[in-house]
Design an enzyme around this catalytic site. Structure first.
Site, PDB file in Angstrom:
ATOM      1  N   GLY A  22      86.686   5.211  93.936  1.00 39.83           N
ATOM      2  CA  GLY A  22      88.084   4.886  93.637  1.00 39.83           C
ATOM      3  C   GLY A  22      88.213   4.031  92.400  1.00 39.83           C
ATOM      4  O   GLY A  22      89.003   3.088  92.358  1.00 39.83           O
ATOM      5  N   GLY A  23      87.417   4.344  91.361  1.00 38.08           N
ATOM      6  CA  GLY A  23      87.607   3.703  90.061  1.00 38.08           C
ATOM      7  C   GLY A  23      88.577   4.541  89.237  1.00 38.08           C
ATOM      8  O   GLY A  23      89.315   5.383  89.779  1.00 38.08           O
ATOM      9  N   ALA A  25      88.089   7.042  87.152  1.00 40.55           N
ATOM     10  CA  ALA A  25      87.876   8.495  87.193  1.00 40.55           C
ATOM     11  C   ALA A  25      88.410   9.073  88.497  1.00 40.55           C
ATOM     12  O   ALA A  25      89.126  10.083  88.500  1.00 40.55           O
ATOM     13  CB  ALA A  25      86.389   8.812  87.028  1.00 40.55           C
ATOM     14  N   SER A  52      85.823  -0.229  86.447  1.00 40.17           N
ATOM     15  CA  SER A  52      87.096   0.030  85.756  1.00 40.17           C
ATOM     16  C   SER A  52      88.007  -1.189  85.753  1.00 40.17           C
ATOM     17  O   SER A  52      88.671  -1.482  84.758  1.00 40.17           O
ATOM     18  CB  SER A  52      87.837   1.192  86.432  1.00 40.17           C
ATOM     19  N   GLN A  56      87.402  -5.029  79.689  1.00 38.58           N
ATOM     20  CA  GLN A  56      88.133  -6.060  78.942  1.00 38.58           C
ATOM     21  C   GLN A  56      88.649  -5.567  77.603  1.00 38.58           C
ATOM     22  O   GLN A  56      89.638  -6.079  77.083  1.00 38.58           O
ATOM     23  CB  GLN A  56      87.207  -7.257  78.676  1.00 38.58           C
ATOM     24  N   GLU A 123      87.500  -2.324  67.011  1.00 41.31           N
ATOM     25  CA  GLU A 123      86.287  -2.807  67.669  1.00 41.31           C
ATOM     26  C   GLU A 123      85.086  -2.407  66.838  1.00 41.31           C
ATOM     27  O   GLU A 123      85.174  -1.480  66.020  1.00 41.31           O
ATOM     28  CB  GLU A 123      86.165  -2.192  69.074  1.00 41.31           C
ATOM     29  N   HIS A 242      74.725  -5.019  77.301  1.00 41.69           N
ATOM     30  CA  HIS A 242      75.736  -5.766  76.557  1.00 41.69           C
ATOM     31  C   HIS A 242      75.080  -7.048  76.075  1.00 41.69           C
ATOM     32  O   HIS A 242      74.476  -7.770  76.870  1.00 41.69           O
ATOM     33  CB  HIS A 242      76.944  -6.078  77.448  1.00 41.69           C
ATOM     34  N   ARG A 288      75.266  -2.347  69.397  1.00 40.83           N
ATOM     35  CA  ARG A 288      74.987  -3.160  70.587  1.00 40.83           C
ATOM     36  C   ARG A 288      73.502  -3.308  70.899  1.00 40.83           C
ATOM     37  O   ARG A 288      73.050  -4.372  71.303  1.00 40.83           O
ATOM     38  CB  ARG A 288      75.641  -2.505  71.807  1.00 40.83           C
ATOM     39  N   HIS A 347      74.998  -2.863  81.179  1.00 42.33           N
ATOM     40  CA  HIS A 347      76.446  -2.763  81.105  1.00 42.33           C
ATOM     41  C   HIS A 347      76.947  -1.348  81.343  1.00 42.33           C
ATOM     42  O   HIS A 347      77.962  -1.138  81.974  1.00 42.33           O
ATOM     43  CB  HIS A 347      76.850  -3.236  79.705  1.00 42.33           C
ATOM     44  N   ARG A 382      73.432  28.609  82.769  1.00 35.45           N
ATOM     45  CA  ARG A 382      73.271  27.396  83.534  1.00 35.45           C
ATOM     46  C   ARG A 382      74.058  27.618  84.816  1.00 35.45           C
ATOM     47  O   ARG A 382      75.235  27.956  84.783  1.00 35.45           O
ATOM     48  CB  ARG A 382      73.875  26.260  82.716  1.00 35.45           C
TER      49      ARG A 382
HETATM   50  C1  LIG Z   1      82.685  -5.895  82.566  1.00 33.82           C
HETATM   51  C2  LIG Z   1      82.890  -4.520  82.024  1.00 33.82           C
HETATM   52  C3  LIG Z   1      83.720  -4.316  80.926  1.00 33.82           C
HETATM   53  C4  LIG Z   1      83.922  -3.024  80.416  1.00 33.82           C
HETATM   54  N1  LIG Z   1      84.796  -2.845  79.379  1.00 33.82           N
HETATM   55  C5  LIG Z   1      85.079  -1.579  78.961  1.00 33.82           C
HETATM   56  C6  LIG Z   1      86.075  -1.335  77.976  1.00 33.82           C
HETATM   57  O1  LIG Z   1      86.733  -2.246  77.508  1.00 33.82           O
HETATM   58  N2  LIG Z   1      86.305  -0.051  77.599  1.00 33.82           N
HETATM   59  C7  LIG Z   1      85.616   1.001  78.100  1.00 33.82           C
HETATM   60  O2  LIG Z   1      85.872   2.150  77.720  1.00 33.82           O
HETATM   61  N3  LIG Z   1      84.676   0.801  79.056  1.00 33.82           N
HETATM   62  C8  LIG Z   1      84.401  -0.454  79.507  1.00 33.82           C
HETATM   63  N4  LIG Z   1      83.459  -0.653  80.474  1.00 33.82           N
HETATM   64  C9  LIG Z   1      82.849   0.518  81.104  1.00 33.82           C
HETATM   65  C10 LIG Z   1      83.882   1.174  82.024  1.00 33.82           C
HETATM   66  O3  LIG Z   1      84.589   0.161  82.704  1.00 33.82           O
HETATM   67  C11 LIG Z   1      83.235   2.102  83.034  1.00 33.82           C
HETATM   68  O4  LIG Z   1      82.377   2.992  82.400  1.00 33.82           O
HETATM   69  C12 LIG Z   1      84.312   2.914  83.760  1.00 33.82           C
HETATM   70  O5  LIG Z   1      85.270   2.048  84.284  1.00 33.82           O
HETATM   71  C13 LIG Z   1      83.693   3.740  84.861  1.00 33.82           C
HETATM   72  O6  LIG Z   1      84.716   4.285  85.646  1.00 33.82           O
HETATM   73  P1  LIG Z   1      84.322   5.104  86.947  1.00 33.82           P
HETATM   74  O7  LIG Z   1      85.587   5.486  87.608  1.00 33.82           O
HETATM   75  O8  LIG Z   1      83.359   6.142  86.571  1.00 33.82           O
HETATM   76  O9  LIG Z   1      83.494   4.051  87.839  1.00 33.82           O
HETATM   77  P2  LIG Z   1      83.965   2.724  88.562  1.00 33.82           P
HETATM   78  O10 LIG Z   1      85.208   2.186  87.991  1.00 33.82           O
HETATM   79  O11 LIG Z   1      82.786   1.811  88.603  1.00 33.82           O
HETATM   80  O12 LIG Z   1      84.303   3.215  90.034  1.00 33.82           O
HETATM   81  C14 LIG Z   1      83.291   3.695  90.898  1.00 33.82           C
HETATM   82  C15 LIG Z   1      83.866   3.809  92.287  1.00 33.82           C
HETATM   83  O13 LIG Z   1      82.910   4.425  93.143  1.00 33.82           O
HETATM   84  C16 LIG Z   1      82.727   3.637  94.318  1.00 33.82           C
HETATM   85  N5  LIG Z   1      81.389   3.944  94.845  1.00 33.82           N
HETATM   86  C17 LIG Z   1      80.171   3.741  94.310  1.00 33.82           C
HETATM   87  N6  LIG Z   1      79.214   4.241  95.109  1.00 33.82           N
HETATM   88  C18 LIG Z   1      79.855   4.786  96.172  1.00 33.82           C
HETATM   89  C19 LIG Z   1      79.416   5.450  97.344  1.00 33.82           C
HETATM   90  N7  LIG Z   1      78.119   5.673  97.584  1.00 33.82           N
HETATM   91  N8  LIG Z   1      80.344   5.852  98.245  1.00 33.82           N
HETATM   92  C20 LIG Z   1      81.666   5.637  98.036  1.00 33.82           C
HETATM   93  N9  LIG Z   1      82.132   5.015  96.942  1.00 33.82           N
HETATM   94  C21 LIG Z   1      81.231   4.604  96.011  1.00 33.82           C
HETATM   95  C22 LIG Z   1      82.963   2.217  93.846  1.00 33.82           C
HETATM   96  O14 LIG Z   1      83.231   1.337  94.901  1.00 33.82           O
HETATM   97  C23 LIG Z   1      84.185   2.473  92.948  1.00 33.82           C
HETATM   98  O15 LIG Z   1      85.351   2.626  93.719  1.00 33.82           O
HETATM   99  C24 LIG Z   1      83.246  -1.933  80.994  1.00 33.82           C
HETATM  100  C25 LIG Z   1      82.406  -2.139  82.088  1.00 33.82           C
HETATM  101  C26 LIG Z   1      82.230  -3.410  82.599  1.00 33.82           C
HETATM  102  C27 LIG Z   1      81.330  -3.611  83.789  1.00 33.82           C
END
Ligand SMILES: Cc1cc2nc3c(=O)[nH]c(=O)nc-3n(C[C@H](O)[C@H](O)[C@H](O)COP(=O)(O)OP(=O)(O)OC[C@H]3O[C@@H](n4cnc5c(N)ncnc54)[C@H](O)[C@@H]3O)c2cc1C
Length: 554
Positions: A22-23, A25, A52, A56, A123, A242, A288, A347, A382
């Site tokens: 629930g991030g 994506a 997500s 920052q 940036e 990072h 970086r 990071h 593929r």
């Molecule tokens: C501190 C920080 C700052 C950042 N700043 C930036 C920025 O400014 N700009 C940028 O583009 N990117 C940035 N990034 C990177 C970016 O935030 C991430 O790459 C992006 O948010 C990933 O989104 P996501 O939905 O793939 O994963 P996430 O947002 O990490 O969500 C993953 C989800 O999956 C769930 N999950 C994990 N494993 C399981 C499981 N086994 N079963 C059920 N649920 C599970 C988690 O609980 C969560 O809900 C930053 C990252 C960090 C850590």
């Protein structure tokens, strides 16, 4: 923990679409699929346990006057150190502005100028102003708040929080659902979710390492379970550090955003010496990986590294960077007048589950004509794993190459999540008619894997041996250590995590050069014959790990 809108969504006991995570994506994909019934399974309450919410900087999109898609593509390709997939990148970049407008429609309050136009910031390594932000460093939090509100108001989306998915269920070339453990993974029993489509959005791998900016949920479970289900993993060795995580002994380590260096903050050691200019002409704004190695060297030498914002930001700090300011003040450091102690921290993961332009995954062992090798995908077709898509940091789409361009990851998450929604609408595989029981076996003691001694050992091993600087010897030790830990700990969740660690270490051992986020002290330069992506299956990684475990001295 179930949210209040647990509604019946299934057909003959089969969920239509299950999204794991629930991030950004996962939520964006669910909203784009509406009104199709979707179940989101998230390890933590949405808004928590996701990188997500912590972003920052912001999202990159070529929208300013003078900027072009070509320039954004060129910057991304330059950052990616020779192995970016240009076609995928062009697609992502071209769809960026439309996805920013989607986010605005969902209510994200991106910063605007006095005329009401979107304000775009610059940036490092971006040649133009193209980062949309919210109140300086609040982009992630604000984006997630807006999307969570939209999800809660969408009747077709049911959210099940605190369910840790442990397994993708594969039948032939079909993924037919997932098995999850409730109560944040603490329950004694497991629950199955048969589904017509599964979208893996489980985030990154940071917590596989002892020092990281990622939440613990980002410990590579998604890559591990996909690999165990037969998915091909691409570029796992490329891990981005990072350079300026705040070194105050917190786990995860809070981040001092790159924007501080963009605004002129400098890196000094304990003797007050500015060290980055000796290493790269761009100083603190070098790529970086180079800045990370610079900071790492100072820390290793015992001189420490500090981000000095006192002149460049000074008294504006609390207004311009409220999140960083709060983290520093909580540790007794006033960044207005004091340098901030920093260390490199894991990071972002450039590697992950190999996906195509529609977010479809690829399968190991079922090739129409050919085979996958660690050096490339050979063969005419593929073959995709029917029923499994992936989006966000868990994937390797090829747009980041060996080094991610800052702020491209949130962009990648929304662009490919939207593409997956379109693809699923057009091509759902036939439903499986079996409905599984509620109790899906593999019941064992509700041990918190993530707090366990083996997990802590694994994290330390990864930091020590597969970190900022790697060697053949350190990677051999890592593979041997991971293999030992795996043999002694048979729990499924640990197996998923250890699988990802092994894929990273094996790919890093194989790549006998240095490129982007992968630095080998024993092979310091880039090699033309390695200017290619890595494709690895779990079976291949296992074979190599066994060879290493048996042939090399411990
Ligand atoms: C501190 C920080 C700052 C950042 N700043 C930036 C920025 O400014 N700009 C940028 O583009 N990117 C940035 N990034 C990177 C970016 O935030 C991430 O790459 C992006 O948010 C990933 O989104 P996501 O939905 O793939 O994963 P996430 O947002 O990490 O969500 C993953 C989800 O999956 C769930 N999950 C994990 N494993 C399981 C499981 N086994 N079963 C059920 N649920 C599970 C988690 O609980 C969560 O809900 C930053 C990252 C960090 C850590």
């Amino acid at each position: 923990m179930l949210t209040d809108h647990f509604r019946p969504q299934s057909f003959n006991g089969i969920d239509d679409i299950v999204i794991v995570g629930g991030g950004l994506a996962g939520l964006f994909c669910a909203l784009k699929l509406a009104p199709r019934p979707v179940t989101i399974l998230a390890a933590a309450p949405i808004g928590y346990g996701a990188s997500s919410a912590w972003a920052q900087g912001g999202i990159a999109a070529a929208m300013s006057k003078g900027d072009t898609f070509d320039k954004h593509v060129a910057d991304t390709v330059a950052a990616g150190a020779g192995i970016v997939d240009e076609k995928m990148t062009r697609m992502m970049v071209a769809e960026g502005p439309a996805r920013i407008h989607d986010l605005l429609e969902f209510g994200v309050p991106f910063d605007r100028d006095l005329e009401g136009k979107l304000m775009l910031s610059r940036e490092a390594a971006h040649s133009e102003r193209r980062i949309v932000r919210v109140k300086g460093d609040m982009a992630g939090k604000s984006i997630m708040e807006a999307l969570i509100a939209a999800v809660r108001n969408t009747p077709s989306i049911r959210v099940i929080e605190g369910y840790v998915v442990e397994e993708l269920v594969r039948e032939g070339r079909f993924i037919s659902g997932v098995v999850a453990r409730p109560d944040a993974g603490q329950s004694k029993s497991r629950v199955s979710f048969p589904a017509r489509a599964v979208v893996l959005c489980s985030g990154g791998v940071g917590h596989l390492y002892a020092v990281t900016t990622n939440p613990w949920e980002a410990c590579g479970q998604g890559v591990g379970m996909a690999a165990r289900a037969g998915a091909i993993i691409a570029d796992p060795e490329f891990v981005q550090f990072h350079p300026t995580a705040i070194d105050i002994g917190k786990d995860p380590a809070p981040l001092a955003t790159e924007a501080l260096r963009g605004d002129g903050a400098i890196l000094i050691n304990a003797e007050g010496r500015r060290f980055m200019l000796d290493i790269h002409p761009d100083g603190e704004l070098a790529p970086r990986d180079i800045v990370s190695r610079g900071v790492f060297a100072e820390v290793q030498a015992g001189r420490g590294a500090f981000l000095d914002c006192t002149k460049a930001v000074g008294r504006h700090f609390p207004d311009m960077f409220p999140t960083v300011y709060a983290s520093c003040m909580a540790a007794g450091i006033d960044p207005v007048s004091q340098p901030i102690p920093v260390v490199p921290a894991v990071h972002y993961h450039m590697g992950g589950v190999l996906t195509d332009g529609e977010g479809r995954t690829s399968i190991d062992g079922l090739w129409a004509a050919g085979e996958v090798t660690s050096t490339g995908v050979h063969g005419a077709n593929r073959t995709s794993i029917d029923g499994l898509w992936a989006a966000g940091e868990v994937t390797s789409t090829g747009v980041h190459g060996a080094n991610r361009l800052a702020s491209n990851s949130l962009l990648e998450a929304v662009v490919f999540a939207a593409r997956i929604a379109e693809n699923i609408k057009g091509s759902l595989p036939a439903p499986k008619l079996t409905s599984w029981g509620d109790n899906a076996g593999e019941n064992d003691d509700p041990v918190t894997v993530e707090d366990s001694p083996p997990f802590k050992l694994l994290r330390q091993l990864m930091s020590d041996c597969v970190g900022v600087v790697r060697t053949r010897e350190s990677l051999t030790r890592a593979i041997q250590g991971i293999t030992r830990l795996e043999r002694a700990n048979k729990r499924l969740r640990f197996a998923n995590i250890a699988t990802t660690a092994k894929l990273i270490a094996v790919a890093a051992l194989q790549r006998t050069e240095s490129r982007g986020g992968h630095f080998r002290a024993d092979c310091p330069g880039e090699r033309p014959d390695w200017q290619r992506r890595t494709y690895l299956t779990l079976a291949q990684a296992e074979r190599l790990a066994v060879e290493v475990a048996e042939s090399e001295p411990a």
